[in-house]
Enzyme design. Structure first.
Site: not given
Ligand code: 13P
Length: 246
Positions: A9-11, A93, A95, A164, A170, A208, A229-230
């Site tokens: 997920n590149w956000k 998600h 967010e 999640e 994050g 994470s 994510g990251g």
């Molecule tokens: P991180 O891997 O950066 O914690 O993000 C997880 C995430 O929200 C994937 O959708």
């Protein structure tokens, strides 16, 4: 036996140049024995599709509208995502739930809209730190999933579910493999009660996930891969995670 799935997920990260470099890195690093996908920002879907032509890496989006079409300025329909060749779309998600006030029902409606166009929704559920500390983890994730089960009825078997925990996203705080497994087992039981297909459904863990913890998480019986994510923004790290999902 469920085939593992790892989704990046590149956000809201990247630009044309950095995306091209990341996708080139992934093309070189693959193939992997797990299914692999990247969910990229809307403006970059078409270029991602081109860059991944002939590759065993699927792609998708990070959200879609619950509406079919019409006067919804700024929204992107699942028909448009299907038109671009998207295989997946992330819905619900945390967010989006937190910053865009998305309700359980809206998330369920988005999942339904995606399925109607042959795009597989990756439905996210998860508790906040306050909810975990109040002992409400199960109640919260079951409520979030119940809305989707109720709305999709017999199609529920076609989704990918992602657990999640909000406190792990994050933050560098990962749920332990045991913590994640226990929630995944609860979710699979809930899916099984709604469909006879839960054994074939994939439940991803996100929060994470890194190269050094992916293998332990993916070794748990009900963890069928990850939503990353990251670590999905670096081809090397993402590739190690994909390889850990053997
Ligand atoms: P991180 O891997 O950066 O914690 O993000 C997880 C995430 O929200 C994937 O959708």
């Amino acid at each position: 036996m469920r085939k593992k799935l790892v989704v990046g997920n590149w956000k809201m990260h990247g630009n044309r140049a950095s995306n091209a470099a990341l996708l080139a890195g992934l093309r070189e690093a693959g193939p992997w024995s797990a299914d692999v996908a990247v969910c990229v920002p809307f403006p970059y879907i078409a270029e991602t599709a081109l860059a991944l032509t002939g590759q065993a890496i699927a792609f998708g989006a990070q959200d879609c509208s619950a509406h079919e079409q019409g006067a919804f300025t700024g929204e992107v329909s699942s028909a448009m995502l299907a038109d671009l060749g998207c295989r997946y779309v992330i819905v619900g998600h945390s967010e989006r739930r937190a910053f865009h006030a998305e309700s359980d029902q809206l998330v369920a409606d988005k999942a339904k809209a995606a399925l109607a166009h042959g795009v597989t929704p990756i439905v996210c559920v998860g508790e906040t730190l306050a909810e975990r500390e109040a002992g409400q983890t199960e109640t919260v994730v079951k409520r979030q999933l119940a809305a989707v089960i109720h709305t999709l009825t017999h199609c529920i078997g076609e989704i990918v579910l992602a657990y999640e925990p909000v406190w792990a996203i994050g933050t560098g705080l990962t749920a332990s493999p045991e913590q994640a497994q226990s929630v995944h087992a609860v979710l699979r039981k809930q899916l099984q009660a709604a469909t006879q297909k839960a054994d074939a459904m994939r439940i991803l863990y996100g929060g994470s996930v890194k190269p050094d913890n992916a293998a332990q998480l993916f070794a748990m019986p009900d963890i069928d891969g990850g939503l990353i994510g990251g670590a999905a923004l670096k081809a090397g790290d993402f590739s190690v995670i994909c390889r850990a999902a053997a």
